[in-house]
Design an enzyme around this catalytic site. Structure first.
Site, PDB file in Angstrom:
ATOM      1  N   CYS A   1       0.811  -1.230   0.000  1.00  0.00           N
ATOM      2  CA  CYS A   1       0.000   0.000   0.000  1.00  0.00           C
ATOM      3  C   CYS A   1       0.840   1.273   0.000  1.00  0.00           C
ATOM      4  O   CYS A   1       0.315   2.364  -0.235  1.00  0.00           O
ATOM      5  CB  CYS A   1      -0.954   0.001   1.188  1.00  0.00           C
TER       6      CYS A   1
ATOM      7  N   ASN B   1     -10.192  -0.509  -0.129  1.00  0.00           N
ATOM      8  CA  ASN B   1      -8.731  -0.401  -0.089  1.00  0.00           C
ATOM      9  C   ASN B   1      -8.178  -0.924  -1.420  1.00  0.00           C
ATOM     10  O   ASN B   1      -8.311  -2.110  -1.720  1.00  0.00           O
ATOM     11  CB  ASN B   1      -8.208  -1.232   1.095  1.00  0.00           C
TER      12      ASN B   1
ATOM     13  N   HIS C   1      -3.456   6.978   2.488  1.00  0.00           N
ATOM     14  CA  HIS C   1      -3.837   5.683   1.913  1.00  0.00           C
ATOM     15  C   HIS C   1      -5.187   5.299   2.501  1.00  0.00           C
ATOM     16  O   HIS C   1      -5.429   5.464   3.699  1.00  0.00           O
ATOM     17  CB  HIS C   1      -2.779   4.627   2.251  1.00  0.00           C
TER      18      HIS C   1
HETATM   19  C1  LIG Z   1      -9.795  -5.374   9.321  1.00  0.00           C
HETATM   20  C2  LIG Z   1     -10.495  -4.435  10.271  1.00  0.00           C
HETATM   21  C3  LIG Z   1     -11.526  -3.626   9.525  1.00  0.00           C
HETATM   22  C4  LIG Z   1     -11.231  -5.243  11.338  1.00  0.00           C
HETATM   23  O1  LIG Z   1     -11.829  -4.383  12.281  1.00  0.00           O
HETATM   24  P1  LIG Z   1     -11.684  -4.696  13.834  1.00  0.00           P
HETATM   25  O2  LIG Z   1     -12.456  -3.674  14.534  1.00  0.00           O
HETATM   26  O3  LIG Z   1     -10.217  -4.788  14.128  1.00  0.00           O
HETATM   27  O4  LIG Z   1     -12.432  -6.060  13.940  1.00  0.00           O
HETATM   28  P2  LIG Z   1     -11.895  -7.457  14.500  1.00  0.00           P
HETATM   29  O5  LIG Z   1     -10.965  -8.060  13.523  1.00  0.00           O
HETATM   30  O6  LIG Z   1     -11.427  -7.272  15.904  1.00  0.00           O
HETATM   31  O7  LIG Z   1     -13.240  -8.228  14.535  1.00  0.00           O
HETATM   32  C5  LIG Z   1     -14.282  -7.889  15.427  1.00  0.00           C
HETATM   33  C6  LIG Z   1     -15.397  -8.899  15.262  1.00  0.00           C
HETATM   34  O8  LIG Z   1     -16.024  -8.693  13.989  1.00  0.00           O
HETATM   35  C7  LIG Z   1     -16.025  -9.895  13.248  1.00  0.00           C
HETATM   36  N1  LIG Z   1     -15.897  -9.613  11.838  1.00  0.00           N
HETATM   37  C8  LIG Z   1     -14.757  -9.531  11.093  1.00  0.00           C
HETATM   38  N2  LIG Z   1     -15.076  -9.249   9.829  1.00  0.00           N
HETATM   39  C9  LIG Z   1     -16.409  -9.140   9.762  1.00  0.00           C
HETATM   40  C10 LIG Z   1     -17.294  -8.846   8.728  1.00  0.00           C
HETATM   41  N3  LIG Z   1     -16.898  -8.615   7.481  1.00  0.00           N
HETATM   42  N4  LIG Z   1     -18.614  -8.801   9.026  1.00  0.00           N
HETATM   43  C11 LIG Z   1     -19.065  -9.031  10.264  1.00  0.00           C
HETATM   44  N5  LIG Z   1     -18.261  -9.319  11.293  1.00  0.00           N
HETATM   45  C12 LIG Z   1     -16.935  -9.360  11.041  1.00  0.00           C
HETATM   46  C13 LIG Z   1     -14.855 -10.688  13.787  1.00  0.00           C
HETATM   47  O9  LIG Z   1     -15.018 -12.055  13.532  1.00  0.00           O
HETATM   48  C14 LIG Z   1     -14.912 -10.343  15.248  1.00  0.00           C
HETATM   49  O10 LIG Z   1     -15.893 -11.147  15.867  1.00  0.00           O
HETATM   50  P3  LIG Z   1     -15.643 -11.809  17.316  1.00  0.00           P
HETATM   51  O11 LIG Z   1     -15.460 -10.617  18.230  1.00  0.00           O
HETATM   52  O12 LIG Z   1     -16.878 -12.575  17.533  1.00  0.00           O
HETATM   53  O13 LIG Z   1     -14.399 -12.599  17.147  1.00  0.00           O
HETATM   54  C15 LIG Z   1      -9.488  -3.491  10.950  1.00  0.00           C
HETATM   55  O14 LIG Z   1      -8.736  -4.205  11.897  1.00  0.00           O
HETATM   56  C16 LIG Z   1      -8.546  -2.831   9.986  1.00  0.00           C
HETATM   57  O15 LIG Z   1      -8.934  -1.986   9.210  1.00  0.00           O
HETATM   58  N6  LIG Z   1      -7.243  -3.121  10.062  1.00  0.00           N
HETATM   59  C17 LIG Z   1      -6.210  -2.459   9.317  1.00  0.00           C
HETATM   60  C18 LIG Z   1      -6.271  -2.632   7.858  1.00  0.00           C
HETATM   61  C19 LIG Z   1      -5.110  -1.909   7.227  1.00  0.00           C
HETATM   62  O16 LIG Z   1      -4.760  -0.826   7.610  1.00  0.00           O
HETATM   63  N7  LIG Z   1      -4.429  -2.459   6.295  1.00  0.00           N
HETATM   64  C20 LIG Z   1      -3.220  -1.785   5.887  1.00  0.00           C
HETATM   65  C21 LIG Z   1      -2.871  -1.794   4.601  1.00  0.00           C
HETATM   66  S1  LIG Z   1      -3.632  -2.968   3.574  1.00  0.00           S
END
Ligand SMILES: CC(C)(COP(=O)(O)OP(=O)(O)OC[C@H]1O[C@@H](n2cnc3c(N)ncnc32)[C@H](O)[C@@H]1OP(=O)(O)O)[C@@H](O)C(=O)NCCC(=O)NCCS
Length: 329
Positions: free
Chosen positions: A112, A286, A256
């Site tokens: 990215c 993204n 980004h």
């Molecule tokens: C990926 C991302 C959106 C996830 O959000 P989060 O708040 O961290 O969510 P978590 O991974 O902790 O998941 C929370 C819950 O939602 C659930 N969940 C994950 N994806 C889901 C979806 N698409 N729909 C519904 N629930 C979902 C998980 O299973 C978890 O459930 P649990 O608590 O029962 O285990 C976030 O972590 C993120 O944006 N990370 C960085 C991405 C990034 O910057 N990438 C960099 C360059 S590519």
């Protein structure tokens, strides 16, 4: 000698995949995706449309804005993690389509952060050999849909396809350069938290790697999130200091587009109000190396970036790679 941004261009494929569409594919909801990421829809390339085609269409628009033809390009840098082939590079494929016969062309892989890394390389080339490199085309282009696991809700809701291009020109005048300051970083020690496990020389494609879904993006989202905010804030502050400008003098931050929560966590820590932060993740998701180019082009064409503006770019991605760059338009 003044190196300036002479043109920008962008392209996204026609097909739109909405959150409602994803609700039918995996156990997710429009509400979860919107509130956790800010994404409403993303564009998906046709099966037979490779990354080079996205790059080509974005490049044509940048060339048109700059008023030059493919033959006038001296170098092409394509930032991508989804090249058409392992080799030849997407840069080579693009050179042929653009008719950029005299250009030297290559791909740069920094996930990215690819566009930022590529701008740094292109700018350095032009400073080092001003006679040789008058027009350098930098493109971030990705067909992430082909490395997205459409059965995994943790990742499939996040990504989209697209391309953004920037044409740098040495116009021979005495004006200021467009790259005012930059601060780029790498930490390979965190490689495991964001990667595509197979398809390289360590784990070439096999029946086992395909069955284990190892040709897709694997990400530890929470860990990436935490690191991303701090890294982009620190790089952004360093760049402002190096450039000798205050947050009040920043006309627009172009981050980004990985997650709107990350973006809105970074901006206040940099001292820039939300209304001076560019965001279009809602429409594109993204798009990795393409995202900053997509934003820049949209901001230029909509008049949000004007001549003389200070524009702060920030990026973070697999590698890990991250950084910031201050551009003067
Ligand atoms: C990926 C991302 C959106 C996830 O959000 P989060 O708040 O961290 O969510 P978590 O991974 O902790 O998941 C929370 C819950 O939602 C659930 N969940 C994950 N994806 C889901 C979806 N698409 N729909 C519904 N629930 C979902 C998980 O299973 C978890 O459930 P649990 O608590 O029962 O285990 C976030 O972590 C993120 O944006 N990370 C960085 C991405 C990034 O910057 N990438 C960099 C360059 S590519």
């Amino acid at each position: 000698m003044s190196i300036r941004i002479a043109g920008t261009g962008s392209y996204v494929p026609d097909r739109i995949l909405t959150n409602a569409d994803l609700e039918k594919m995996v156990e997710t909801s429009d509400e979860w995706i919107r509130t956790r990421t800010g994404i409403e829809e993303r564009h998906i390339a046709a099966p037979d449309q490779p990354t080079s085609d996205l790059a080509y269409r974005a490049s044509l628009k940048a060339l048109e804005m700059a008023g030059i033809t493919g033959e006038q390009i001296d170098a092409i840098v394509v930032a991508t993690i989804t090249p058409d082939y392992v080799f030849p590079s997407t840069g080579c494929v693009l050179q042929d389509r653009l008719g950029a016969k005299g250009a030297f062309c290559f791909d740069l892989e920094a996930a990215c952060s690819g566009l930022l890394y590529s701008l740094e390389v292109a700018y350095s080339l032009m400073k080092t050999h001003p006679q040789r490199y008058k027009h350098v085309l930098v493109i971030g282009a990705e067909k992430l849909s082909c490395i997205t696991d459409w059965t995994n809700r943790n990742t499939c809701v996040l990504f989209g396809d697209g391309a953004g291009a920037v044409l740098l020109e040495n116009d021979g005048s005495d004006g200021p350069d467009c790259v005012v300051a930059s601060d780029l970083h790498t930490d390979g020690g965190y490689g495991e938290i964001l990667k595509m496990p197979a398809g390289g020389s360590l784990a070439p494609a096999s029946k086992e790697t395909v069955e284990a879904h190892e040709h897709f993006i694997h990400m530890e989202g929470k860990e990436v999130f935490k690191l991303a905010v701090n890294a982009m804030v620190n790089a952004g502050k360093t760049v402002l200091e190096e450039a000798g400008i205050t947050p009040e003098e920043v006309n627009l931050v172009v981050p980004h587009q990985a997650n709107s929560r990350i973006i809105y966590a970074v901006a206040p820590r940099l001292g820039v109000p939300d209304e001076r932060v560019f965001i279009n993740i809602n429409h594109y998701g993204n798009t990795s190396a393409a995202s900053i180019g997509l934003c820049l082009d949209e901001a230029v064409r909509s008049g949000r970036i004007k001549k003389g503006d200070n524009v702060l770019l920030t990026a973070f991605g697999g590698g890990l790679t991250w950084g910031a760059m201050l551009l003067k338009f």
